[in-house]
Every structure is written in structure tokens, then in C-alpha cells.
Design an enzyme around this catalytic site. Structure first.
Site, PDB file in Angstrom:
ATOM      1  N   LYS A   1      -8.424 -10.693   0.290  1.00  0.00           N
ATOM      2  CA  LYS A   1      -7.763 -11.326  -0.869  1.00  0.00           C
ATOM      3  C   LYS A   1      -7.059 -12.620  -0.492  1.00  0.00           C
ATOM      4  O   LYS A   1      -5.834 -12.748  -0.635  1.00  0.00           O
ATOM      5  CB  LYS A   1      -6.759 -10.361  -1.518  1.00  0.00           C
ATOM      6  CG  LYS A   1      -7.368  -9.043  -1.985  1.00  0.00           C
ATOM      7  CD  LYS A   1      -6.344  -8.209  -2.753  1.00  0.00           C
ATOM      8  CE  LYS A   1      -6.871  -6.872  -3.211  1.00  0.00           C
ATOM      9  NZ  LYS A   1      -7.049  -5.885  -2.107  1.00  0.00           N
TER      10      LYS A   1
ATOM     11  N   ARG B   1     -10.649   8.177  -0.737  1.00  0.00           N
ATOM     12  CA  ARG B   1     -10.242   9.559  -0.459  1.00  0.00           C
ATOM     13  C   ARG B   1     -11.135  10.657  -1.020  1.00  0.00           C
ATOM     14  O   ARG B   1     -11.267  11.696  -0.363  1.00  0.00           O
ATOM     15  CB  ARG B   1      -8.782   9.744  -0.881  1.00  0.00           C
ATOM     16  CG  ARG B   1      -7.831   9.053   0.106  1.00  0.00           C
ATOM     17  CD  ARG B   1      -6.477   8.823  -0.477  1.00  0.00           C
ATOM     18  NE  ARG B   1      -6.533   7.834  -1.552  1.00  0.00           N
ATOM     19  CZ  ARG B   1      -5.483   7.479  -2.292  1.00  0.00           C
ATOM     20  NH1 ARG B   1      -4.308   8.051  -2.067  1.00  0.00           N
ATOM     21  NH2 ARG B   1      -5.603   6.568  -3.229  1.00  0.00           N
TER      22      ARG B   1
ATOM     23  N   LYS C   1     -15.754  -1.061   2.979  1.00  0.00           N
ATOM     24  CA  LYS C   1     -14.698  -2.028   2.656  1.00  0.00           C
ATOM     25  C   LYS C   1     -13.677  -2.055   3.787  1.00  0.00           C
ATOM     26  O   LYS C   1     -13.063  -1.036   4.107  1.00  0.00           O
ATOM     27  CB  LYS C   1     -14.006  -1.643   1.345  1.00  0.00           C
ATOM     28  CG  LYS C   1     -12.942  -2.666   0.933  1.00  0.00           C
ATOM     29  CD  LYS C   1     -12.419  -2.388  -0.462  1.00  0.00           C
ATOM     30  CE  LYS C   1     -11.328  -1.367  -0.530  1.00  0.00           C
ATOM     31  NZ  LYS C   1     -10.052  -1.798   0.077  1.00  0.00           N
TER      32      LYS C   1
ATOM     33  N   ASP D   1      -4.207 -19.229  -0.870  1.00  0.00           N
ATOM     34  CA  ASP D   1      -3.520 -20.260  -0.082  1.00  0.00           C
ATOM     35  C   ASP D   1      -3.960 -21.610  -0.620  1.00  0.00           C
ATOM     36  O   ASP D   1      -4.617 -21.670  -1.666  1.00  0.00           O
ATOM     37  CB  ASP D   1      -3.900 -20.079   1.412  1.00  0.00           C
ATOM     38  CG  ASP D   1      -2.792 -20.526   2.354  1.00  0.00           C
ATOM     39  OD1 ASP D   1      -2.255 -21.640   2.139  1.00  0.00           O
ATOM     40  OD2 ASP D   1      -2.460 -19.790   3.300  1.00  0.00           O
TER      41      ASP D   1
ATOM     42  N   ASP E   1     -12.130  -7.219   2.378  1.00  0.00           N
ATOM     43  CA  ASP E   1     -11.149  -7.218   1.287  1.00  0.00           C
ATOM     44  C   ASP E   1      -9.836  -7.808   1.800  1.00  0.00           C
ATOM     45  O   ASP E   1      -8.872  -7.077   2.027  1.00  0.00           O
ATOM     46  CB  ASP E   1     -10.981  -5.763   0.809  1.00  0.00           C
ATOM     47  CG  ASP E   1      -9.995  -5.612  -0.334  1.00  0.00           C
ATOM     48  OD1 ASP E   1      -9.726  -6.598  -1.036  1.00  0.00           O
ATOM     49  OD2 ASP E   1      -9.504  -4.478  -0.523  1.00  0.00           O
TER      50      ASP E   1
HETATM   51  O1  C5P Z   1      -8.879   6.410  -1.787  1.00  0.00           O
HETATM   52  P1  C5P Z   1      -9.190   5.587  -2.987  1.00  0.00           P
HETATM   53  O2  C5P Z   1     -10.548   5.912  -3.603  1.00  0.00           O
HETATM   54  O3  C5P Z   1      -8.084   5.571  -4.018  1.00  0.00           O
HETATM   55  O4  C5P Z   1      -9.319   4.087  -2.408  1.00  0.00           O
HETATM   56  C1  C5P Z   1      -9.543   2.991  -3.238  1.00  0.00           C
HETATM   57  C2  C5P Z   1      -9.571   1.735  -2.427  1.00  0.00           C
HETATM   58  O5  C5P Z   1      -9.622   0.634  -3.333  1.00  0.00           O
HETATM   59  C3  C5P Z   1      -8.330   1.504  -1.552  1.00  0.00           C
HETATM   60  O6  C5P Z   1      -8.756   0.779  -0.395  1.00  0.00           O
HETATM   61  C4  C5P Z   1      -7.455   0.651  -2.430  1.00  0.00           C
HETATM   62  O7  C5P Z   1      -6.586  -0.180  -1.692  1.00  0.00           O
HETATM   63  C5  C5P Z   1      -8.485  -0.186  -3.178  1.00  0.00           C
HETATM   64  N1  C5P Z   1      -8.025  -0.723  -4.461  1.00  0.00           N
HETATM   65  C6  C5P Z   1      -7.536   0.087  -5.495  1.00  0.00           C
HETATM   66  N2  C5P Z   1      -7.125  -0.483  -6.663  1.00  0.00           N
HETATM   67  C7  C5P Z   1      -7.209  -1.802  -6.827  1.00  0.00           C
HETATM   68  C8  C5P Z   1      -7.706  -2.616  -5.824  1.00  0.00           C
HETATM   69  C9  C5P Z   1      -8.114  -2.022  -4.638  1.00  0.00           C
HETATM   70  O8  C5P Z   1      -7.493   1.287  -5.360  1.00  0.00           O
HETATM   71  N3  C5P Z   1      -6.835  -2.324  -7.978  1.00  0.00           N
END
Ligand code: C5P
Length: 238
Positions: free
Chosen positions: A61, A214, A32, A64, A59
Site C-alpha cells: 500500500k 484464517r 499475499k 508517498d 500488499d
Molecule cells: O484472515 P483473514 O481472511 O481475515 O485475512 C484477510 C487478509 O486481508 C489480511 O491479510 C488482512 O490484513 C487483509 N485485509 C482485510 N481487509 C481489508 C484489507 C485487507 O482483511 N480491507
């Protein structure tokens, strides 16, 4: 099952992105690329991932006027991304115009049609945030409403919290794609995610793709952590 795991490439340089892609392209199905990395590196980062044998979820989003979203989406599809997204709050005309134009361009130019997703309500928005901008319905009504609108407008699915899967499945059925972030293996830290599900729970609840950052990037052995998540996802298939 590994095709259904998406690694969130939340880094800020081309070099870091490339080392993650080299490390993980055999372990995950997609990478992503979000606003930070894309704004920093541009299309070259998408090209690099594809050259390394990976697939891309772009991603960005988009939200517009219909023509602008349609033209940006055609550019995303031309880059060969496997998935990209727009805000469902952009409305039916925006989404439908975008889908029609991307389908038309793909027929004309012969590129593969990406999976086109909507974002319903960002999980970071509280109900009081929404009230301030005039959205008065509760989130539990807004999410299925926007998912159904995305479906009627021709989108293939939505990005949503795993907690919202049941609502979305009830509104949109089983053929609609749902991509869920906020996934944490039982043993991992929750970080700043509020409402998490384990990989087994997310797959059981009907998620098609899991976005994980993470728990993989901060693991002592990231490739092994990704393999373990895929193994746990397999246990969720009934
Ligand atoms: O590190 P982690 O597993 O929390 O990352 C989740 C990813 O998904 C990040 O890039 C975050 O911006 C994205 N995301 C999220 N929740 C949402 C939409 C996107 O955690 N509702």
C-alpha cells in the site's frame, strides 16, 4: 477458479512462509505478502514464493510523493510480483506517474506488467476517523470516487470489501479488477472481520480475486479448506 483465490501469508518468519507456500501452492493462485512479512524478510520471501512456483500479491500500500511511489513500484514489478497496490488517496498525479513509469520500465527491461491496484478507504476506518482527518463525504461516496480516480489514473483495479462491489462496478464497469478480503465460508468463524461474504456471494457479486487467510490457516486441514473454498467459488459463477 483456483487462480482467483489469494492466500494471506500473515506470518512472521521465512520458514513459516515457506511451509505454507509448499503446502498450498497447488491449491491457491497467489500468496499475499504484507508489511510484516516483507519488513521481516524482504525480497527473499518474494523470490522464495516464485521459486516454489507461486505468484505474489505484494500488499505494501504505497503512499508517498509520486517519484518515490513510482520508483518503489518499479522495484516491486522487477521482483516479478503479479499484483501490488498503492493508496488511491495519494491522488491522481501519484497514481498516474507510477503507472507511466512502471509501464515504461517494463517496456525497456522486458519484465511482465503486474496488476496495479488502488486501495480506496481502509475498511478499518470509521466515518468519525475520516471526519477527523477532514474527509467529510460518507464512505459510500468516497469508495466509488476513489475507485473511479484510480481507473482514470490507469490502475487496473482496487482492493475493496465485497460489500462495496456493487458501488465500484457501477462507477468503474466490469473490466475493472476488484480484489476482496473479508471472505468467510458459511461454516467458518468471522474472526475480527465485521462485514463478511461467503465465497459464492463474493463471486456472484462480481469479485475477481478473493483474499482468504484464517479460514484456511486455522483449518484442521488447510489444503482441504482451500479446495473447498475454490469449489464454493465455482458455484458462484453463473
Ligand atoms: O484472515 P483473514 O481472511 O481475515 O485475512 C484477510 C487478509 O486481508 C489480511 O491479510 C488482512 O490484513 C487483509 N485485509 C482485510 N481487509 C481489508 C484489507 C485487507 O482483511 N480491507
Amino acid at each position: 477458479m483456483k487462480e482467483r483465490l489469494i492466500f494471506a501469508l500473515d506470518v512472521d518468519s521465512f520458514e513459516q512462509a515457506q511451509s505454507w507456500v509448499r503446502l498450498l501452492h497447488d491449491e491457491v493462485g497467489m500468496f499475499k505478502v504484507g508489511k510484516q512479512l516483507f519488513t521481516r524478510c524482504g525480497p527473499s520471501v518474494v523470490q522464495m514464493i516464485r521459486d516454489e512456483g507461486g505468484e505474489v500479491f505484494l500488499d505494501l500500500k504505497y503512499h508517498d510523493i509520486p517519484n518515490t511511489v513510482a520508483k518503489a513500484s518499479i522495484e516491486a514489478a522487477r521482483m516479478g510480483v503479479k499484483m501490488f497496490n498503492v493508496h488511491a488517496l495519494g491522488g491522481r498525479t501519484m497514481m498516474k506517474c507510477m503507472v507511466d513509469e512502471v509501464v515504461h520500465a517494463s517496456q525497456l527491461e522486458g519484465f511482465d506488467l503486474p496488476i496495479m491496484l488502488g486501495v480506496t478507504i481502509l475498511t478499518s476506518s470509521s466515518e468519525s476517523d475520516l471526519h477527523e482527518v477532514g474527509i467529510l463525504k460518507p464512505v459510500v461516496e468516497m469508495v466509488p470516487l476513489l475507485a473511479a480516480l484510480a481507473q482514470k489514473s490507469g490502475l487496473n483495479g482496487v482492493v475493496a470489501s465485497a460489500q462495496e462491489l456493487a458501488l465500484i462496478r457501477a462507477a468503474c464497469g466490469n473490466d475493472f479488477v476488484v480484489v476482496t478480503p473479508g471472505v468467510r465460508p458459511a461454516t467458518a468463524s468471522q474472526d475480527d472481520q465485521q462485514r463478511v461474504m461467503t465465497p459464492v456471494e463474493a463471486i456472484r457479486a462480481g469479485s475477481n480475486y478473493l483474499v482468504v487467510g484464517r479460514p484456511i490457516s486455522k483449518a484442521a486441514d488447510p489444503a482441504a479448506a482451500a479446495r473447498e473454498i475454490v469449489a464454493q467459488m465455482s458455484q458462484g459463477v453463473m
